[in-house]
Design a protein around this motif. Structure first.
Motif, PDB file in Angstrom:
ATOM      1  N   GLY A 144       0.724  -1.315  -0.267  1.00  0.00           N
ATOM      2  CA  GLY A 144      -0.212  -0.268  -0.035  1.00  0.00           C
ATOM      3  C   GLY A 144       0.509   1.082  -0.073  1.00  0.00           C
ATOM      4  O   GLY A 144       2.285   0.896  -0.516  1.00  0.00           O
ATOM      5  N   ALA A 145      -0.121   2.657   0.505  1.00  0.00           N
ATOM      6  CA  ALA A 145       0.956   3.643   0.186  1.00  0.00           C
ATOM      7  C   ALA A 145       1.840   3.761   1.675  1.00  0.00           C
ATOM      8  O   ALA A 145       3.265   4.560   1.230  1.00  0.00           O
ATOM      9  N   GLY A 146       1.276   2.906   2.400  1.00  0.00           N
ATOM     10  CA  GLY A 146       3.091   2.724   3.811  1.00  0.00           C
ATOM     11  C   GLY A 146       2.278   2.434   4.696  1.00  0.00           C
ATOM     12  O   GLY A 146       0.436   1.793   4.980  1.00  0.00           O
ATOM     13  N   VAL A 147       2.794   2.407   6.133  1.00  0.00           N
ATOM     14  CA  VAL A 147       2.168   1.833   6.980  1.00  0.00           C
ATOM     15  C   VAL A 147       2.729   3.012   8.183  1.00  0.00           C
ATOM     16  O   VAL A 147       3.814   3.442   8.223  1.00  0.00           O
ATOM     17  N   LEU A 148       1.771   3.363   9.343  1.00  0.00           N
ATOM     18  CA  LEU A 148       2.494   4.015  10.411  1.00  0.00           C
ATOM     19  C   LEU A 148       2.106   3.220  11.700  1.00  0.00           C
ATOM     20  O   LEU A 148       1.302   2.893  12.276  1.00  0.00           O
ATOM     21  N   LEU A 149       2.805   3.637  11.994  1.00  0.00           N
ATOM     22  CA  LEU A 149       3.642   2.045  13.739  1.00  0.00           C
ATOM     23  C   LEU A 149       3.519   3.211  15.070  1.00  0.00           C
ATOM     24  O   LEU A 149       4.844   4.201  14.412  1.00  0.00           O
ATOM     25  N   GLY A 150       2.959   2.286  15.849  1.00  0.00           N
ATOM     26  CA  GLY A 150       3.913   3.686  16.820  1.00  0.00           C
ATOM     27  C   GLY A 150       3.797   2.858  18.366  1.00  0.00           C
ATOM     28  O   GLY A 150       3.088   1.730  18.027  1.00  0.00           O
ATOM     29  N   PRO A 151       3.477   3.319  18.915  1.00  0.00           N
ATOM     30  CA  PRO A 151       2.877   2.452  21.000  1.00  0.00           C
ATOM     31  C   PRO A 151       1.954   2.701  20.339  1.00  0.00           C
ATOM     32  O   PRO A 151       1.160   3.402  19.802  1.00  0.00           O
ATOM     33  N   ALA A 152       1.033   1.649  20.939  1.00  0.00           N
ATOM     34  CA  ALA A 152      -0.410   1.687  21.830  1.00  0.00           C
ATOM     35  C   ALA A 152      -0.747   2.791  21.878  1.00  0.00           C
ATOM     36  O   ALA A 152      -2.128   2.962  22.105  1.00  0.00           O
ATOM     37  N   THR A 153      -0.191   3.720  23.192  1.00  0.00           N
ATOM     38  CA  THR A 153      -1.057   4.729  23.782  1.00  0.00           C
ATOM     39  C   THR A 153      -0.863   5.793  22.955  1.00  0.00           C
ATOM     40  O   THR A 153      -1.484   7.065  22.527  1.00  0.00           O
ATOM     41  N   ALA A 154      -0.412   5.804  20.771  1.00  0.00           N
ATOM     42  CA  ALA A 154       0.252   6.491  20.184  1.00  0.00           C
ATOM     43  C   ALA A 154      -1.601   6.688  19.775  1.00  0.00           C
ATOM     44  O   ALA A 154      -1.745   7.706  18.487  1.00  0.00           O
ATOM     45  N   LEU A 155      -2.801   5.641  19.210  1.00  0.00           N
ATOM     46  CA  LEU A 155      -3.339   5.005  18.715  1.00  0.00           C
ATOM     47  C   LEU A 155      -4.329   6.448  18.156  1.00  0.00           C
ATOM     48  O   LEU A 155      -4.833   6.550  17.217  1.00  0.00           O
ATOM     49  N   ASP A 156      -5.204   6.797  19.805  1.00  0.00           N
ATOM     50  CA  ASP A 156      -6.142   7.923  19.599  1.00  0.00           C
ATOM     51  C   ASP A 156      -4.977   9.749  19.386  1.00  0.00           C
ATOM     52  O   ASP A 156      -6.253  10.472  19.923  1.00  0.00           O
ATOM     53  N   THR A 157      -4.509   9.200  19.381  1.00  0.00           N
ATOM     54  CA  THR A 157      -2.716  10.377  20.115  1.00  0.00           C
ATOM     55  C   THR A 157      -2.444  11.362  18.957  1.00  0.00           C
ATOM     56  O   THR A 157      -2.609  11.907  17.746  1.00  0.00           O
ATOM     57  N   ALA A 158      -0.809  10.562  18.904  1.00  0.00           N
ATOM     58  CA  ALA A 158      -0.694  11.013  17.722  1.00  0.00           C
ATOM     59  C   ALA A 158      -0.360  10.322  16.096  1.00  0.00           C
ATOM     60  O   ALA A 158      -0.314  10.921  15.218  1.00  0.00           O
ATOM     61  N   LEU A 159      -0.517   8.951  15.940  1.00  0.00           N
ATOM     62  CA  LEU A 159      -1.199   8.040  15.061  1.00  0.00           C
ATOM     63  C   LEU A 159      -2.088   9.271  14.444  1.00  0.00           C
ATOM     64  O   LEU A 159      -1.559   9.607  13.320  1.00  0.00           O
ATOM     65  N   PRO A 160      -3.293   9.842  14.351  1.00  0.00           N
ATOM     66  CA  PRO A 160      -4.107  10.093  13.625  1.00  0.00           C
ATOM     67  C   PRO A 160      -3.693  11.538  13.247  1.00  0.00           C
ATOM     68  O   PRO A 160      -3.752  12.034  11.850  1.00  0.00           O
ATOM     69  N   VAL A 161      -2.832  11.919  13.446  1.00  0.00           N
ATOM     70  CA  VAL A 161      -1.851  13.323  13.502  1.00  0.00           C
ATOM     71  C   VAL A 161      -1.519  13.187  11.813  1.00  0.00           C
ATOM     72  O   VAL A 161      -1.404  13.622  11.075  1.00  0.00           O
ATOM     73  N   LEU A 162      -0.282  11.653  12.071  1.00  0.00           N
ATOM     74  CA  LEU A 162       0.095  11.970  11.092  1.00  0.00           C
ATOM     75  C   LEU A 162       0.074  11.236  10.474  1.00  0.00           C
ATOM     76  O   LEU A 162       0.104  11.692   8.720  1.00  0.00           O
ATOM     77  N   GLY A 163      -1.392  10.654  10.489  1.00  0.00           N
ATOM     78  CA  GLY A 163      -2.517   9.536   9.391  1.00  0.00           C
ATOM     79  C   GLY A 163      -2.815  11.328   8.694  1.00  0.00           C
ATOM     80  O   GLY A 163      -3.409  10.282   7.488  1.00  0.00           O
ATOM     81  N   ALA A 164      -3.310  12.428   8.830  1.00  0.00           N
ATOM     82  CA  ALA A 164      -3.276  12.723   8.751  1.00  0.00           C
ATOM     83  C   ALA A 164      -2.643  13.296   7.393  1.00  0.00           C
ATOM     84  O   ALA A 164      -3.006  13.749   6.177  1.00  0.00           O
ATOM     85  N   GLN A 165      -2.110  13.215   7.325  1.00  0.00           N
ATOM     86  CA  GLN A 165      -0.759  13.367   5.888  1.00  0.00           C
ATOM     87  C   GLN A 165      -0.369  12.253   5.122  1.00  0.00           C
ATOM     88  O   GLN A 165      -0.042  13.113   3.928  1.00  0.00           O
ATOM     89  N   LEU A 166      -1.070  11.062   5.371  1.00  0.00           N
ATOM     90  CA  LEU A 166      -1.051  10.456   4.698  1.00  0.00           C
ATOM     91  C   LEU A 166      -1.831   9.602   4.054  1.00  0.00           C
ATOM     92  O   LEU A 166      -2.318   8.134   4.773  1.00  0.00           O
ATOM     93  N   ALA A 167      -3.001   9.733   4.047  1.00  0.00           N
ATOM     94  CA  ALA A 167      -4.456   9.379   3.321  1.00  0.00           C
ATOM     95  C   ALA A 167      -4.437   7.700   3.220  1.00  0.00           C
ATOM     96  O   ALA A 167      -3.003   7.821   2.565  1.00  0.00           O
ATOM     97  N   GLY A 168      -4.704   6.990   3.338  1.00  0.00           N
ATOM     98  CA  GLY A 168      -4.563   5.804   2.925  1.00  0.00           C
ATOM     99  C   GLY A 168      -3.328   5.148   3.725  1.00  0.00           C
ATOM    100  O   GLY A 168      -3.275   3.326   3.510  1.00  0.00           O
ATOM    101  N   ALA A 169      -2.674   5.130   4.389  1.00  0.00           N
ATOM    102  CA  ALA A 169      -1.255   4.312   5.193  1.00  0.00           C
ATOM    103  C   ALA A 169      -2.322   3.207   5.641  1.00  0.00           C
ATOM    104  O   ALA A 169      -3.391   3.845   6.769  1.00  0.00           O
ATOM    105  N   GLU A 170      -1.874   2.748   6.239  1.00  0.00           N
ATOM    106  CA  GLU A 170      -2.045   1.435   7.426  1.00  0.00           C
ATOM    107  C   GLU A 170      -1.820   1.882   8.898  1.00  0.00           C
ATOM    108  O   GLU A 170      -0.180   2.695   9.125  1.00  0.00           O
ATOM    109  N   ARG A 171      -2.562   2.076   9.623  1.00  0.00           N
ATOM    110  CA  ARG A 171      -1.923   2.315  10.951  1.00  0.00           C
ATOM    111  C   ARG A 171      -2.105   1.275  12.004  1.00  0.00           C
ATOM    112  O   ARG A 171      -2.970  -0.158  11.745  1.00  0.00           O
ATOM    113  N   ARG A 172      -0.777   0.722  12.519  1.00  0.00           N
ATOM    114  CA  ARG A 172      -1.027  -0.256  13.306  1.00  0.00           C
ATOM    115  C   ARG A 172      -0.223   0.641  14.677  1.00  0.00           C
ATOM    116  O   ARG A 172       0.228   1.369  14.740  1.00  0.00           O
TER     117      ARG A 172
END
Length: 206
Positions: free
Chosen positions: A132-160
């Motif tokens: 796919g376009a990419g994978v965004l990977l982070g700690p469990a605590t980032a699921l509802d905090t940092a990952l959505p912010v980074l996810g806005a920069q790369l729509a369609g990226a998978e979050r893990r």
């Protein structure tokens, strides 16, 4: 007696009209039955449209509806605030065969306010394995905090998330379908929507 009333034997003609009391009783009973059935049907219709006429039930249903339309204080307090890009460190890793993507992407993220960590090829776990376009990977605590912010920069990226991951840094792993970051204007709109989501409309069933 003469004429048609002349007595000719031991049978005598009746001189009075036959009684109709039996018919009147039957008609009265039938009318009462019809009225009773009609009244019962009317009461049933009233019960259907008013919920049985129980004022206490109606008040209780209204209160339950009002309660359901408003989020509880616990639910509001449970929402985690989004982080600003300047507080997020991103490692940009290239999992494709195209060279230069990691550095170019890191430079663009830096312009958008993110802090940049490592810029390198992806580890063997992801190298040439991200379709796919990419994978965004982070700690469990980032699921509802940092990952959505980074996810806005790369729509369609998978979050893990990785529960065993230490620290707060995120990885942006570039995949084969990557064609660049989301346009900045669109990314900014996505961030605005994340920071100020529209309230959920109340149910119309109430």
């Amino acid at each position: 007696m003469g004429g048609q009333y002349r007595i000719t034997g031991d049978k005598y003609p009746r001189m009075r009209r036959p009684r109709r009391r039996g018919k009147l009783v039957v008609l009265s009973a039938a009318s009462a039955a019809v009225l009773g059935v009609g009244g019962w049907g009317t009461l049933q219709l009233i019960d259907v449209f008013t919920g049985g006429g129980d004022s206490a039930s109606a008040v209780g249903a209204k209160a339950a509806c009002t309660t359901a339309a408003k989020p509880s204080a616990d639910a509001v307090g449970a929402a985690k605030p989004l982080l600003r890009p300047g507080t997020i460190t991103v490692n940009v890793l290239n999992a494709t065969t195209r060279s230069g993507l990691a550095q170019k992407t890191a430079d663009e993220l830096k312009k958008r306010g993110f802090r940049i960590g490592e810029v390198a090829n992806a580890p063997e776990t992801y190298d040439k394995k991200v379709k796919g376009a990419g994978v965004l990977l982070g700690p469990a605590t980032a699921l509802d905090t940092a990952l959505p912010v980074l996810g806005a920069q790369l729509a369609g990226a998978e979050r893990r998330t990785d529960p065993a991951r230490k620290g707060a840094e995120l990885d942006l792993i570039i995949g084969d379908a990557f064609r660049g970051l989301t346009a900045k204007a669109d990314a900014d709109k996505a961030l605005t929507a994340l920071a100020d989501p529209e309230p959920t409309p109340a149910s119309k069933n109430c």
